[in-house]
Design a protein around this motif. Structure first.
Motif, PDB file in Angstrom:
ATOM      1  N   HIS A 260       9.612 -14.577 -12.360  1.00 49.07           N
ATOM      2  CA  HIS A 260      10.293 -15.319 -11.296  1.00 49.07           C
ATOM      3  C   HIS A 260       9.313 -16.236 -10.573  1.00 49.07           C
ATOM      4  O   HIS A 260       8.134 -15.919 -10.439  1.00 49.07           O
ATOM      5  CB  HIS A 260      10.902 -14.359 -10.278  1.00 49.07           C
ATOM      6  CG  HIS A 260      11.887 -13.397 -10.856  1.00 49.07           C
ATOM      7  ND1 HIS A 260      13.218 -13.697 -11.029  1.00 49.07           N
ATOM      8  CD2 HIS A 260      11.729 -12.114 -11.303  1.00 49.07           C
ATOM      9  CE1 HIS A 260      13.841 -12.666 -11.554  1.00 49.07           C
ATOM     10  NE2 HIS A 260      12.963 -11.693 -11.733  1.00 49.07           N
ATOM     11  N   ASP A 261       9.846 -17.348 -10.112  1.00 51.67           N
ATOM     12  CA  ASP A 261       9.064 -18.274  -9.296  1.00 51.67           C
ATOM     13  C   ASP A 261       9.376 -17.974  -7.831  1.00 51.67           C
ATOM     14  O   ASP A 261      10.257 -18.573  -7.221  1.00 51.67           O
ATOM     15  CB  ASP A 261       9.439 -19.719  -9.646  1.00 51.67           C
ATOM     16  CG  ASP A 261       8.573 -20.726  -8.912  1.00 51.67           C
ATOM     17  OD1 ASP A 261       7.511 -20.326  -8.390  1.00 51.67           O
ATOM     18  OD2 ASP A 261       8.961 -21.909  -8.849  1.00 51.67           O
ATOM     19  N   PHE A 262       8.636 -17.020  -7.268  1.00 52.38           N
ATOM     20  CA  PHE A 262       8.920 -16.584  -5.900  1.00 52.38           C
ATOM     21  C   PHE A 262       8.474 -17.627  -4.879  1.00 52.38           C
ATOM     22  O   PHE A 262       7.427 -18.266  -5.034  1.00 52.38           O
ATOM     23  CB  PHE A 262       8.229 -15.247  -5.608  1.00 52.38           C
ATOM     24  CG  PHE A 262       8.874 -14.077  -6.299  1.00 52.38           C
ATOM     25  CD1 PHE A 262      10.106 -13.600  -5.878  1.00 52.38           C
ATOM     26  CD2 PHE A 262       8.265 -13.465  -7.387  1.00 52.38           C
ATOM     27  CE1 PHE A 262      10.716 -12.541  -6.520  1.00 52.38           C
ATOM     28  CE2 PHE A 262       8.863 -12.400  -8.029  1.00 52.38           C
ATOM     29  CZ  PHE A 262      10.092 -11.929  -7.599  1.00 52.38           C
ATOM     30  N   ASP A 263       9.269 -17.738  -3.830  1.00 51.50           N
ATOM     31  CA  ASP A 263       8.929 -18.630  -2.728  1.00 51.50           C
ATOM     32  C   ASP A 263       8.042 -17.944  -1.695  1.00 51.50           C
ATOM     33  O   ASP A 263       7.239 -18.601  -1.035  1.00 51.50           O
ATOM     34  CB  ASP A 263      10.207 -19.122  -2.042  1.00 51.50           C
ATOM     35  CG  ASP A 263      11.069 -19.949  -2.978  1.00 51.50           C
ATOM     36  OD1 ASP A 263      10.678 -21.087  -3.292  1.00 51.50           O
ATOM     37  OD2 ASP A 263      12.122 -19.445  -3.412  1.00 51.50           O
TER      38      ASP A 263
ATOM     39  N   LYS B   8      -4.145 -10.142  -3.830  1.00 51.00           N
ATOM     40  CA  LYS B   8      -4.944 -10.809  -4.861  1.00 51.00           C
ATOM     41  C   LYS B   8      -4.168 -11.031  -6.152  1.00 51.00           C
ATOM     42  O   LYS B   8      -4.564 -11.855  -6.985  1.00 51.00           O
ATOM     43  CB  LYS B   8      -6.210 -10.015  -5.144  1.00 51.00           C
ATOM     44  CG  LYS B   8      -5.979  -8.605  -5.648  1.00 51.00           C
ATOM     45  CD  LYS B   8      -7.293  -7.838  -5.723  1.00 51.00           C
ATOM     46  CE  LYS B   8      -7.072  -6.381  -6.119  1.00 51.00           C
ATOM     47  NZ  LYS B   8      -8.327  -5.597  -6.071  1.00 51.00           N
ATOM     48  N   TYR B   9      -3.051 -10.339  -6.338  1.00 54.09           N
ATOM     49  CA  TYR B   9      -2.270 -10.504  -7.556  1.00 54.09           C
ATOM     50  C   TYR B   9      -1.251 -11.637  -7.439  1.00 54.09           C
ATOM     51  O   TYR B   9      -0.599 -11.977  -8.424  1.00 54.09           O
ATOM     52  CB  TYR B   9      -1.567  -9.191  -7.915  1.00 54.09           C
ATOM     53  CG  TYR B   9      -2.536  -8.056  -8.085  1.00 54.09           C
ATOM     54  CD1 TYR B   9      -3.482  -8.058  -9.113  1.00 54.09           C
ATOM     55  CD2 TYR B   9      -2.550  -6.985  -7.192  1.00 54.09           C
ATOM     56  CE1 TYR B   9      -4.406  -7.027  -9.240  1.00 54.09           C
ATOM     57  CE2 TYR B   9      -3.469  -5.951  -7.325  1.00 54.09           C
ATOM     58  CZ  TYR B   9      -4.389  -5.978  -8.345  1.00 54.09           C
ATOM     59  OH  TYR B   9      -5.302  -4.954  -8.477  1.00 54.09           O
ATOM     60  N   ALA B  10      -1.117 -12.204  -6.253  1.00 58.47           N
ATOM     61  CA  ALA B  10      -0.216 -13.341  -6.054  1.00 58.47           C
ATOM     62  C   ALA B  10      -0.899 -14.380  -5.178  1.00 58.47           C
ATOM     63  O   ALA B  10      -0.380 -14.760  -4.124  1.00 58.47           O
ATOM     64  CB  ALA B  10       1.085 -12.876  -5.421  1.00 58.47           C
ATOM     65  N   PRO B  11      -2.075 -14.872  -5.585  1.00 57.24           N
ATOM     66  CA  PRO B  11      -2.872 -15.737  -4.710  1.00 57.24           C
ATOM     67  C   PRO B  11      -2.243 -17.095  -4.420  1.00 57.24           C
ATOM     68  O   PRO B  11      -2.592 -17.735  -3.425  1.00 57.24           O
ATOM     69  CB  PRO B  11      -4.190 -15.896  -5.476  1.00 57.24           C
ATOM     70  CG  PRO B  11      -3.800 -15.713  -6.918  1.00 57.24           C
ATOM     71  CD  PRO B  11      -2.716 -14.678  -6.907  1.00 57.24           C
ATOM     72  N   LYS B  12      -1.311 -17.530  -5.260  1.00 51.38           N
ATOM     73  CA  LYS B  12      -0.739 -18.864  -5.092  1.00 51.38           C
ATOM     74  C   LYS B  12       0.651 -18.840  -4.464  1.00 51.38           C
ATOM     75  O   LYS B  12       1.269 -19.895  -4.316  1.00 51.38           O
ATOM     76  CB  LYS B  12      -0.702 -19.576  -6.440  1.00 51.38           C
ATOM     77  CG  LYS B  12      -2.080 -19.820  -7.043  1.00 51.38           C
ATOM     78  CD  LYS B  12      -1.985 -20.571  -8.366  1.00 51.38           C
ATOM     79  CE  LYS B  12      -3.373 -20.802  -8.957  1.00 51.38           C
ATOM     80  NZ  LYS B  12      -3.311 -21.531 -10.248  1.00 51.38           N
ATOM     81  N   VAL B  13       1.139 -17.650  -4.124  1.00 50.83           N
ATOM     82  CA  VAL B  13       2.483 -17.537  -3.549  1.00 50.83           C
ATOM     83  C   VAL B  13       2.365 -17.369  -2.038  1.00 50.83           C
ATOM     84  O   VAL B  13       1.596 -16.520  -1.574  1.00 50.83           O
ATOM     85  CB  VAL B  13       3.254 -16.349  -4.151  1.00 50.83           C
ATOM     86  CG1 VAL B  13       4.683 -16.322  -3.617  1.00 50.83           C
ATOM     87  CG2 VAL B  13       3.261 -16.429  -5.680  1.00 50.83           C
TER      88      VAL B  13
ATOM     89  N   MET C  65      16.140 -18.982  -1.349  1.00 49.99           N
ATOM     90  CA  MET C  65      14.757 -18.616  -1.638  1.00 49.99           C
ATOM     91  C   MET C  65      14.703 -17.329  -2.458  1.00 49.99           C
ATOM     92  O   MET C  65      15.591 -16.490  -2.361  1.00 49.99           O
ATOM     93  CB  MET C  65      13.979 -18.392  -0.327  1.00 49.99           C
ATOM     94  CG  MET C  65      13.868 -19.609   0.558  1.00 49.99           C
ATOM     95  SD  MET C  65      12.975 -19.244   2.104  1.00 49.99           S
ATOM     96  CE  MET C  65      11.309 -19.096   1.481  1.00 49.99           C
ATOM     97  N   LYS C  66      13.639 -17.195  -3.243  1.00 52.13           N
ATOM     98  CA  LYS C  66      13.350 -15.958  -3.955  1.00 52.13           C
ATOM     99  C   LYS C  66      12.229 -15.232  -3.210  1.00 52.13           C
ATOM    100  O   LYS C  66      11.156 -15.796  -3.001  1.00 52.13           O
ATOM    101  CB  LYS C  66      12.913 -16.233  -5.391  1.00 52.13           C
ATOM    102  CG  LYS C  66      14.052 -16.603  -6.332  1.00 52.13           C
ATOM    103  CD  LYS C  66      13.552 -16.615  -7.772  1.00 52.13           C
ATOM    104  CE  LYS C  66      14.700 -16.893  -8.743  1.00 52.13           C
ATOM    105  NZ  LYS C  66      14.232 -16.809 -10.143  1.00 52.13           N
ATOM    106  N   ILE C  67      12.511 -13.975  -2.830  1.00 53.08           N
ATOM    107  CA  ILE C  67      11.567 -13.204  -2.018  1.00 53.08           C
ATOM    108  C   ILE C  67      11.199 -11.921  -2.745  1.00 53.08           C
ATOM    109  O   ILE C  67      12.082 -11.152  -3.146  1.00 53.08           O
ATOM    110  CB  ILE C  67      12.170 -12.882  -0.642  1.00 53.08           C
ATOM    111  CG1 ILE C  67      12.504 -14.179   0.114  1.00 53.08           C
ATOM    112  CG2 ILE C  67      11.217 -12.009   0.177  1.00 53.08           C
ATOM    113  CD1 ILE C  67      13.397 -13.992   1.304  1.00 53.08           C
TER     114      ILE C  67
END
Length: 416
Positions: free
Chosen positions: A115-118, A132-137, A1-3
């Motif tokens: 990066h596509d963070f998990d 709010k800057y990463a609403p879909k992660v 995973m990418k964290i």
């Protein structure tokens, strides 16, 4: 995973409290995952460029990337005064104000594009503004304490009317902030079932997972030493709870303990001792104030009793876990060992008033057999329940669960 791991402090050196948890959590998850760390520099911890460089070298040995930022209220005395002044009128809690940083935000946004963070891990409620800057992660928020509880307790022991008002106001603002922000995260990581219960009372809809604090059982272990008739307290005096604990011991208990055990010593270990504590030590040779030390273990090993007279706080006390792992006889308040699965009389002694605390401390100072009995049980508890390797696996399971898109989607559908 990418964290993506957002921290309120550079988790180094791993000496106590949030530093110790942060360092060990990052170390454990980085063994299995790609970790990108954003952290604020606290100048009272990393006091010069040499220490900053050392921390970066160590953390870059674990993480894929490491990024540091200034915590603006700590840049100077003027900045601190300005921050505290703004805090009297700011509509949110001081912790949210203090962690406002355009540079931190821009770095976070840049990494999110690269990066596509998990998972994004937000390591304190004061960083909730960045969600709010990463609403879909998928998101994880850590509560090291229920901060509003800590502030509420502190407000009751502040010495000035203004201090009591200011801290009580912060407690109310934090409670509102915890209640409004926590449900926006996919999982809220708690230190204990006590904290979990308190958060659920404020925000019944939140998802929670308990990932307790831990201890490095190989580093903190019983050492051979000539044991003195001494008690010891460890913890940075730049934290109110630690200063209050030491002053509680000195003001309310120390004279009676000395009367019962005339050759007793009190080791006060931790950075930034206050002028009041230093002045007491100058007048009383049995009070030994060391300031910061590189290694607390020899001091703990030679002290007969580890005391935790904490009256303010929440979460779990890493100092208690360290003492358990070192096989020490411990006398603590309930607040001091809150969130740790100790058993009064088996692996710790719990006393909540000064008279009981004095009595139990004196009994242990005078009884080697009782100290050793408590110490063996304490070490056993630390090994069986609180090793960092096992706790890292628990957090890894939380990441795996929160990474499931159906969980995140359900949160989004609620309009959080």
């Amino acid at each position: 995973m990418k964290i993506l791991f957002l921290s309120q402090i550079v988790p180094y050196p791993p000496h106590g409290g949030v530093l110790q948890r942060g360092y060990n959590i990052v170390r454990e998850i980085a063994k299995e995952h790609e970790v990108h760390l954003l952290a604020y520099i606290h100048p009272e911890i990393l006091t010069d460029q040499t220490m900053i460089d050392e921390s970066r070298r160590v953390l870059e040995g674990m993480c894929t990337s490491v990024h540091y930022f200034d915590l603006w209220p700590k840049k100077s005395k003027l900045h601190k005064l300005l921050a505290l002044s703004i805090g009297t009128v700011y509509p949110g809690p001081f912790s949210a104000l203090a962690h406002t940083s355009a540079a931190y935000r821009k770095c976070m946004q840049k990494l999110l594009t690269e990066h596509d963070f998990d998972v994004v891990h937000y390591d304190t409620i004061g960083l909730a503004r960045y969600l709010k800057y990463a609403p879909k992660v998928p998101s994880v928020l850590t509560h090291h304490n229920i901060e509003s509880n800590l502030m509420e307790r502190r407000s009751k022991v502040e010495r000035t009317a203004f201090g009591r008002w200011y801290v009580a106001r912060q407690a109310r603002l934090l409670r509102d902030y915890e209640a409004s922000q926590s449900p926006k995260f996919d999982v809220n990581v708690m230190m204990s079932s006590t904290d979990e219960k308190d958060l659920l009372a404020m925000a019944p809809a939140v998802r929670t997972a308990i990932v307790p604090n831990g201890v490095d059982i190989e580093y903190f272990k019983p050492l051979e030493a000539v044991v003195e008739p001494a008690i010891i307290y460890t913890g940075g005096m730049n934290m109110f709870a630690n200063e209050d604990a030491v002053m509680y011991m000195l003001r309310d208990m120390w004279s009676e303990i000395k009367a019962a055990v005339p050759d007793v010593k009190f080791y006060v270990i931790g950075q930034d001792p206050t002028r009041e504590i230093l002045d007491i030590a100058k007048q009383d040779a049995s009070v030994i104030v060391t300031g910061f030390v590189d290694d607390i273990r020899p001091y703990v090993a030679k002290s007969a009793v580890y005391v935790v007279p904490i009256r303010v706080g929440g979460g779990t006390r890493l100092k208690v876990l360290d003492a358990l792992a070192q096989g020490k006889a411990i006398v603590s308040t309930s607040v001091g060992c809150e969130g740790i699965e100790v058993t009064n009389g088996l692996d710790i002694c719990i006393e909540n008033d000064s008279k009981g605390f004095i009595r139990r401390t004196v009994e242990l100072l005078k009884s080697r057999d009782r100290r050793e009995e408590l110490g063996k049980s304490a070490r056993r508890l630390a090994v069986e329940r609180y090793s960092w390797a096992g706790i890292g696996q628990v957090l890894d399971g939380v990441y795996e669960e929160v990474g499931k898109r159906d969980m995140h989607s359900a949160r989004g559908e609620q309009g959080s």
